[in-house]
Structure formats: C-alpha cells, structure tokens
Design an enzyme around this catalytic site. Structure first.
Site, PDB file in Angstrom:
ATOM      1  N   GLU A  71     -26.307 -58.218  13.838  1.00 30.56           N
ATOM      2  CA  GLU A  71     -26.592 -58.219  12.413  1.00 30.56           C
ATOM      3  C   GLU A  71     -27.934 -58.741  12.099  1.00 30.56           C
ATOM      4  O   GLU A  71     -28.573 -59.863  13.013  1.00 30.56           O
ATOM      5  CB  GLU A  71     -25.685 -59.138  11.685  1.00 30.56           C
ATOM      6  N   ASP A 110     -30.346 -59.988   8.597  1.00 31.47           N
ATOM      7  CA  ASP A 110     -29.924 -60.341   7.356  1.00 31.47           C
ATOM      8  C   ASP A 110     -31.112 -60.876   6.557  1.00 31.47           C
ATOM      9  O   ASP A 110     -31.876 -61.520   6.876  1.00 31.47           O
ATOM     10  CB  ASP A 110     -29.033 -61.485   7.325  1.00 31.47           C
ATOM     11  N   GLU A 144     -31.175 -62.495   2.866  1.00 26.56           N
ATOM     12  CA  GLU A 144     -30.062 -62.819   1.723  1.00 26.56           C
ATOM     13  C   GLU A 144     -31.160 -63.601   0.866  1.00 26.56           C
ATOM     14  O   GLU A 144     -31.739 -64.582   0.916  1.00 26.56           O
ATOM     15  CB  GLU A 144     -29.046 -63.772   2.221  1.00 26.56           C
TER      16      GLU A 144
END
Length: 289
Positions: free
Chosen positions: A105, A107, A109
């Site tokens: 993953e 990310d 955010e």
C-alpha cells in the site's frame, strides 16, 4: 530475418506504449468505479467532469480504478473539504487486493482540521504487510480553495510522492538489505473520505462536528500510466530532464532541492527521527533514506 525481427519488436514497443498512454486520457468514468456512499458525478465550475465524494454520520464514500497496475504513475486533482473538517480523512492511495497479511500500500491521507488551520498530509507505505513508515507534511497552500494535483510514481527502484509536481517524498527500494518494498503485486488506485476522529485531528482530541455534515471533497482529471520498459522516460520519469527517466534511481538536482526545501519547511513528522518510538535504533530503511 534480423530486420523482420527488429520491425516486430518496434511494433510491439509502439503497441505497449499506446496501450499504456491510453490509460492517461479519456473519460474519467471509463477508468473509475464508484464503490459506495453518496459519491456522484458532477460538472465543476470550469465545466470539467468530477466526482463529489461525501461523508455524513451514516456513510463514508469510496471510488477505485477499474485497472490495477504493477508499477505505475497515478495523478489525481483533488479539492478538499473546506471549513471545519476536523475528524475527517480524505485519501488517495494504491493497494493490492490479496491477503491483508501480505498486502502492499502507498498512502496519501489528508487529515481534517478546525477552521483556519492547515491540512496535514500523512504519507505511509506498506510492503508485504509491514507498514509504519509515516511522514507528515503541512501543505503550503489552502487545498480547499482550488484543485491541486497529487501524484504517486511507483517503479522498481523507488516510489515518489509529489504535489503540483513538487517532490515531497522518495522511498527507495532496499530489498537487497532485507527491507520490504512493494515489488511483486499489482495495485489498484482507491480514494475515500471517512471519519477518523479517534486519531486524525490533534491525535483525536478534536472530534467531528456532525452539524457541519455532509463533508464533500472533489476529485477530477484522473490519469494512470503503467510504467513499462516500453515507455519513454517523459511519461513515468521523475522529470523529463532525467537521462534515464523512471529507470534512473537517482534524482536530478532540481528534485533533490525540492526534497531539501520540503524537509526544512513543511515536514512535521518523520518516523526515521522519532527516538521515542524507536528507543533501540531506527529501522534499517532509515539509513540513507
């Protein structure tokens, strides 16, 4: 025979280049699936197609790319939730779809804020199920007033995160030193908006004010390009001036300067300097990060 083989290879190279470039352009609806929530297609003030993703007390929202890629460049223009968005998180990320214990993953955010406070961009990477590589940045502009372009470039040698083509972070592939890196599995792009008021704003001290709901973020101009060896360096490279494009493990001086500027002015947390967290020494990947 040699000339015919060369022509065949050239044709195949052109085919794969066209195939990959086709992921970049076209109708956004052809490349994106709406998964849940009250996300809807809209036309923004400039006449462009966009997706409005909302969060309320009852449901979050999510979209994902129709295609998965093994090594890619993903760009998305995003306008974040204005006003009091404390407790909310808007995300753009890439993730594998196999077992969670071995998932990869990357990310981005965007952590909500009380009115007048800057957004925090929280970045992280998981590889073979191992995460914990957080770095956080204060954005140097108001991301709620207009669209800005957020980019993930992921290839065999490194992963780059850019904002408006300015490099924030580089994560190098250190598999040879036993450090997990997302290398073996394809990933799909996802974007979500959800409630995380247990940690998102000031460590969870500021909660979501549901009287401000629904919270809405806008996404448009999605581009995704598979970084295959058939492509020219200008498509998946960290810069068109790079002599080897995305195959070049080293950044040019412009990109290095961008990293230095971001680190000195906008980075507010780096796991590689968190001595409270790592009392017995920093992780191996922090060496020469």
């Amino acid at each position: 025979m040699g000339q015919a083989r060369a022509q065949l290879l050239a044709s195949l190279a052109a085919f794969y280049l066209i195939l990959a470039v086709s992921h970049v352009a076209g109708n956004m609806a052809d490349n994106i699936d709406i998964m849940w929530g009250s996300s809807k297609w809209v036309t923004d003030s400039t006449g462009q197609q966009a997706i409005a993703m909302t969060l309320d007390r009852y449901t979050s929202s999510a979209i994902r790319s129709k295609n998965a890629y093994r090594f890619s460049r993903v760009d998305m223009d995003i306008k974040l939730v204005p006003g009091n968005s404390a407790g909310t998180v808007t995300t753009l990320y890439m993730i594998t779809e196999g077992q969670w214990q071995t998932h990869d993953e990357i990310d981005l955010e965007f952590l909500g804020n009380s009115s007048g406070q800057p957004y925090t961009l929280h970045t992280n990477m998981y590889a073979r199920g191992k995460g914990g590589r957080e770095k956080q940045y204060r954005l140097w502009f108001d991301p709620t007033q207009d669209y800005h372009t957020y980019t993930i470039i992921w290839n065999r040698d490194w992963t780059l995160i850019l904002v408006d083509n300015k490099l924030l972070r580089q994560i190098k592939n250190k598999l040879m030193y036993g450090v997990p890196y997302p290398f073996y599995q394809p990933m799909r792009m996802y974007a979500t908006i959800w409630n995380a008021d247990d940690w998102a704003t000031q460590g969870g001290r500021v909660k979501t004010d549901w009287s401000q709901a629904p919270f809405t973020a806008y996404f448009r101009n999605y581009r995704a390009t598979s970084c295959t060896s058939y492509q020219s360096s200008s498509i998946c490279g960290e810069g068109s001036t790079s002599p080897r494009g995305w195959l070049n493990q080293e950044l040019d001086e412009t990109r290095k300067q961008q990293l230095r500027e971001v680190d000195s002015k906008y980075k507010i947390y780096d796991y590689c300097t968190d001595r409270k967290r790592f009392k017995n020494g920093f992780p191996a990947e922090c060496m020469a990060e």
